[in-house]
Design an enzyme around this catalytic site. Structure first.
Site, PDB file in Angstrom:
ATOM      1  N   GLY A  54       0.791  -1.226   0.000  1.00 44.16           N
ATOM      2  CA  GLY A  54       0.000   0.000   0.000  1.00 44.16           C
ATOM      3  C   GLY A  54       0.825   1.280   0.000  1.00 44.16           C
ATOM      4  N   GLY A  62      -3.987  -4.938   1.436  1.00 46.16           N
ATOM      5  CA  GLY A  62      -4.950  -5.581   2.335  1.00 46.16           C
ATOM      6  C   GLY A  62      -4.469  -6.942   2.812  1.00 46.16           C
TER       7      GLY A  62
END
Ligand code: 3PG
Length: 393
Positions: free
Chosen positions: A349, A372
């Site tokens: 991310g 995630g």
């Protein structure tokens, strides 16, 4: 779990789920990291004479905008990287796909259309999973970035075929998974990002594993407030304030060194051109908001990183997309880069984007391709895409 090395793929049709969910600008792939990360598995399949059927999702298409989520730009980029043609179907399953698969020779590569064009994908519809399975003899999952999703192509299909891990999935689990399960000490985790809510499970799980837990970014102001300081207009997860207090108390109980900012960069509005200042954490003025960690905090955090054997980092230390507030995030990335004796793991991310932005990617032990997925791994959760695979003998 079994891996691709445990099976014979020669002459077999292999359905290989990859995570080619890459950013596009029009029809150009703007960051091919995830495609390159899957190359070892794809090349291995090619070299060992498999008929390679690749499948991935791309974005979160809806019925209205699906045309902008077609896999053609990905097929083009993959073909360039492999240096060989990549066939691409406009269907996900159906007669066109059956025909394309029938035409495959050993070593050929076919990419299916975006699996999320089929309604059954996200529902993990067994009919779609069976249709995927019917295309192939073996299932290889190399989509670490999607391994936290229990979808037809990431989990369901494994019910109907021999199912093994690809090299990327194996590597991600080995590095991040092993560091969490069996950490070397001192083990430091750095958790940043905007909201406490997104990181509750991670902090909870890490408190049982780390020696030092560092918080930064928007979520850290809730921890500052939890210690009784005023935080002005800074981000506050009001309904997580008690939880933040609980975490601080738990850390004390467990002997975890819980580090929160001791000073902060502040701005008088959420804008790049705002008036700025740096203050100690007990001197935050009313009406201003915290936008980055301050120099004393950078020094404190860098010192802790320097003493660590393993460092896991997820989430920026400030609003690093705005140049004036990127110093804290850059300094932490640099501290990790300088910790040459430590295993340094970037959990996908925003932190992966930050490390790229500051040109420090090659200084890290590992940058996860999953956002995630790596967070769920850090929460101690079992990933459905991994659980579905065959157990090693
Ligand atoms: C990701 O980018 O994190 C993965 O590709 C999963 O995408 P999703 O959040 O749309 O399921």
């Amino acid at each position: 779990k079994k891996t691709i090395k445990d099976i014979d793929v020669k002459g077999k049709k292999v359905f290989c789920r990859v995570d080619f969910n890459v950013p596009l600008s029009g029809t150009t792939v703007t960051d091919d990291t995830r495609i390159r990360a899957a190359l070892p598995t794809i090349n291995y399949l090619i070299e060992n004479g498999a008929k390679v059927i690749l499948a991935s999702h791309l974005g979160r298409p809806t019925a209205e905008d699906k045309d902008s989520f077609k896999m053609d730009p990905v097929a083009k980029r993959l073909s360039e990287l492999l240096g060989k043609p990549v066939a691409k179907t406009d269907q996900v399953v159906g007669p066109e796909v059956d025909a394309a698969v029938a035409k495959l020779n050993a070593g050929d590569v076919l990419l299916l259309e975006n699996v999320r064009f089929e309604k059954g994908e996200k529902k993990n519809d067994p009919e779609l999973a069976k249709a995927f399975a019917a295309l192939a003899d073996v299932y290889v999952n190399d989509a670490f970035g999607s391994a936290h999703r229990a979808h037809a192509s990431t989990a369901g299909i494994a019910d109907y075929l021999p199912a093994v891990a690809g090299f990327l999935l194996e590597k991600e689990l080995k590095i991040l998974g092993a560091s969490l399960e069996n950490p070397k000490h001192p083990f430091t985790a750095i958790i940043g990002g905007a909201k406490v809510t997104d990181k509750i499970g991670v902090i909870e799980n890490l408190l049982d594993k780390v020696d030092t837990l560092i918080v930064g970014g928007g979520l850290s102001y809730t921890f500052v407030k939890a210690q009784g300081y005023e935080i002005g207009k800074s981000l506050l997860d009001k309904d997580k304030l008690d939880l933040a207090k609980k975490f601080l108390a738990l850390a004390k109980e467990k002997g975890v060194n819980f580090l929160t900012p001791v000073d902060t960069v502040i701005a008088d509005e959420f804008s790049e051109t705002a008036n700025k200042d740096v203050v100690d954490i007990d001197k935050m003025p009313e009406g201003w908001l915290g936008v980055d960690i301050g120099p004393k905090t950078i020094a404190l955090y860098s010192e802790a990183i320097k003493k660590s054997k393993v460092v896991v980092w997820n989430g920026p230390m400030g609003i690093f997309e705005m140049e004036p507030y990127a110093k804290g995030t850059e300094a932490i990335a640099q501290a990790l880069a300088d910790a040459t004796d430590a295993t340094t793991i970037i959990g996908g991310g925003d932190s992966a984007a930050a490390v790229e932005k500051f040109h420090l990617a090659d200084k890290m032990t590992h940058i996860s391709t999953g956002g995630g997925a790596s967070l769920e791994l850090m929460e101690g959760k079992v990933l459905p895409g991994v659980a579905a695979l065959d157990d090693a003998e």
